[in-house]
Design a protein around this motif. Structure first.
Motif, short mmCIF file in Angstrom:
data_model
loop_
_atom_site.label_atom_id
_atom_site.label_comp_id
_atom_site.label_asym_id
_atom_site.label_seq_id
_atom_site.Cartn_x
_atom_site.Cartn_y
_atom_site.Cartn_z
N UNK A 112 -8.17 1.25 6.81
CA UNK A 112 -8.51 -0.07 6.25
C UNK A 112 -8.33 -1.19 7.26
N UNK A 113 -7.30 -1.09 8.08
CA UNK A 113 -6.98 -2.21 8.95
C UNK A 113 -7.58 -2.10 10.35
N UNK A 114 -8.30 -1.02 10.62
CA UNK A 114 -8.98 -0.93 11.92
C UNK A 114 -10.02 -2.03 12.03
N UNK A 115 -10.23 -2.49 13.23
CA UNK A 115 -11.16 -3.59 13.47
C UNK A 115 -12.59 -3.06 13.49
N UNK A 116 -13.21 -2.99 12.31
CA UNK A 116 -14.56 -2.49 12.18
C UNK A 116 -15.52 -3.63 11.90
N UNK A 117 -16.82 -3.49 12.27
CA UNK A 117 -17.80 -4.53 11.94
C UNK A 117 -17.90 -4.68 10.43
N UNK A 118 -17.83 -5.89 9.89
CA UNK A 118 -17.89 -6.09 8.45
C UNK A 118 -19.31 -5.95 7.93
N UNK A 119 -19.46 -5.74 6.63
CA UNK A 119 -20.79 -5.72 6.04
C UNK A 119 -21.49 -7.06 6.25
N UNK A 120 -22.82 -7.11 6.20
CA UNK A 120 -23.56 -8.36 6.41
C UNK A 120 -23.10 -9.46 5.47
N UNK A 157 -3.13 7.42 6.68
CA UNK A 157 -4.49 7.47 7.22
C UNK A 157 -5.40 6.48 6.50
N UNK A 158 -5.21 6.35 5.21
CA UNK A 158 -6.01 5.38 4.43
C UNK A 158 -5.69 3.96 4.88
N UNK A 159 -4.40 3.67 5.05
CA UNK A 159 -3.99 2.32 5.47
C UNK A 159 -4.53 2.00 6.85
N UNK A 195 0.84 -1.20 0.00
CA UNK A 195 0.00 0.00 0.00
C UNK A 195 0.87 1.25 0.00
N UNK A 196 1.95 1.23 0.77
CA UNK A 196 2.88 2.36 0.76
C UNK A 196 3.55 2.50 -0.60
N UNK A 197 3.88 1.36 -1.21
CA UNK A 197 4.46 1.37 -2.55
C UNK A 197 3.49 1.99 -3.55
N UNK A 198 2.19 1.74 -3.35
CA UNK A 198 1.15 2.29 -4.22
C UNK A 198 0.80 3.73 -3.87
N UNK A 199 1.58 4.33 -2.96
CA UNK A 199 1.43 5.73 -2.55
C UNK A 199 0.10 6.00 -1.84
N UNK A 200 -0.36 4.99 -1.10
CA UNK A 200 -1.53 5.21 -0.24
C UNK A 200 -1.07 5.93 1.02
#
Length: 317
Positions: A116-124, A111-113, A103-108
């Motif tokens: 993405x990796x925060x432990x959030x409830x997934x979609x149904x 904050x975006x990274x 992701x860093x290589x892709x210039x993300x």
């Protein structure tokens, strides 16, 4: 070990199933991205699943999965990547680190990274995104400790210090990712070396299709004992000629020569690192030295080098 999806319950290869054939990885995919994408594709193809089945089991659309497995479109978010890992029984922790590096290589942005990796409830209907650390198998840990220094020594010959460390860390993560595959191979050691070598060569600067070793010419033992500028320039020219010739050797001979003469390892140690018989190292050394001797003699006849001297660090006669 987690049961592999690469076999049917009764043994034998995976059953053939209808479905659209997976296309190749797109041009322009970076080295760090390719480092995790290639083994993930291999795991998918070995599973015998179709993209439709992978979509049903993960809860992600076929188009999204196809884009991810080909490296097309935007860099994939962690949620969908983890969804495929969950279905394919791939360890998520090493993959998470590989995904972040790519992701860093892709210039993300960081904050975006992080988002993405925060432990959030997934979609149904989709897998829970796990971010907790895991411990690699004990055999993998032992292998890592045994080979880390030799792998770093090799990578530093072709890459800068930071990049060499990144490549070695990536190698052990990929190896953890593919550990069951490595154990199923004929020998873990050459399997692992092929992973390292491929990562190093993917990032090394190449000239005429050969990896560049020119930077090593400025860091030789021979130069450290020469005091006059004239002698130093002459030695640099001779060293660059030698390293250019080494870079053109076949892969196995190149590896033997750089580990033996540029990193000072004995033949037994080289054989252990490469996972080959010591006789193979002896043979590669012998043939490589014949090639290099011929290249240096040609340089001395047509160039303006001084008579060769027995400098420390030279390849012996």
């Amino acid at each position: 070990m987690t049961p592999s999806l690469s076999r049917r319950p009764g043994g034998g290869p995976p059953a053939g199933k209808p479905g659209r054939k997976l296309g190749p990885i797109a041009d322009g995919v970076g080295a760090a991205h390719r480092a995790w994408l290639e083994p993930l594709r291999h795991r998918f193809l070995a599973s015998g699943l179709t993209i439709s089945e992978l979509s049903c089991r993960s809860g992600w659309a076929k188009s999204k999965i196809s884009e991810l497995l080909r490296g097309t479109g935007r860099y994939p978010r962690w949620e969908i990547t983890y969804g495929l890992l969950d279905v394919l029984d791939v360890p998520s922790w090493p993959m998470r680190r590989l995904w972040m590096a790519a992701a860093l290589e892709a210039e993300k942005k960081p904050d975006w990274i992080d988002g993405c990796i925060q432990n959030r409830p997934p979609p149904p209907g989709r897998s829970t995104v796990s971010t907790g650390p895991a411990v690699p198998p004990l055999e993998h840990q032992a292998f890592t400790e045994l080979n880390r220094s030799a792998y770093l020594a090799y990578a530093r010959l072709f890459l800068g210090e930071d990049e060499a460390r990144e490549v070695v860390a990536e190698t052990f993560d990929v190896l953890w990712f593919r550990w069951d595959e490595a154990l199923a191979s004929s020998d873990v050691v050459p399997f692992a070396w092929s992973v390292l070598r491929r990562s190093v060569m993917a990032r090394a600067r190449h000239v005429d299709g050969c990896p560049e070793l020119a930077r090593t010419a400025f860091d030789t033992v021979a130069l450290s004992v020469i005091s006059t500028p004239e002698a130093r320039f002459a030695q640099i020219e001779e060293s660059m000629t030698l390293f250019k010739a080494i870079s053109r050797l076949p892969a196995h001979q190149l590896d033997v020569m750089v580990l033996t003469y540029l990193r000072g390892m004995g033949h037994a140690a080289v054989a252990d690192v490469l996972g080959v018989p010591i006789a193979s190292v002896h043979t590669a050394d012998r043939y490589a030295r014949k090639t290099l001797t011929a290249a240096l003699l040609l340089q001395q006849r047509h160039g303006h080098d001084p008579e060769p001297q027995n400098h420390p660090g030279e390849i012996p006669e």
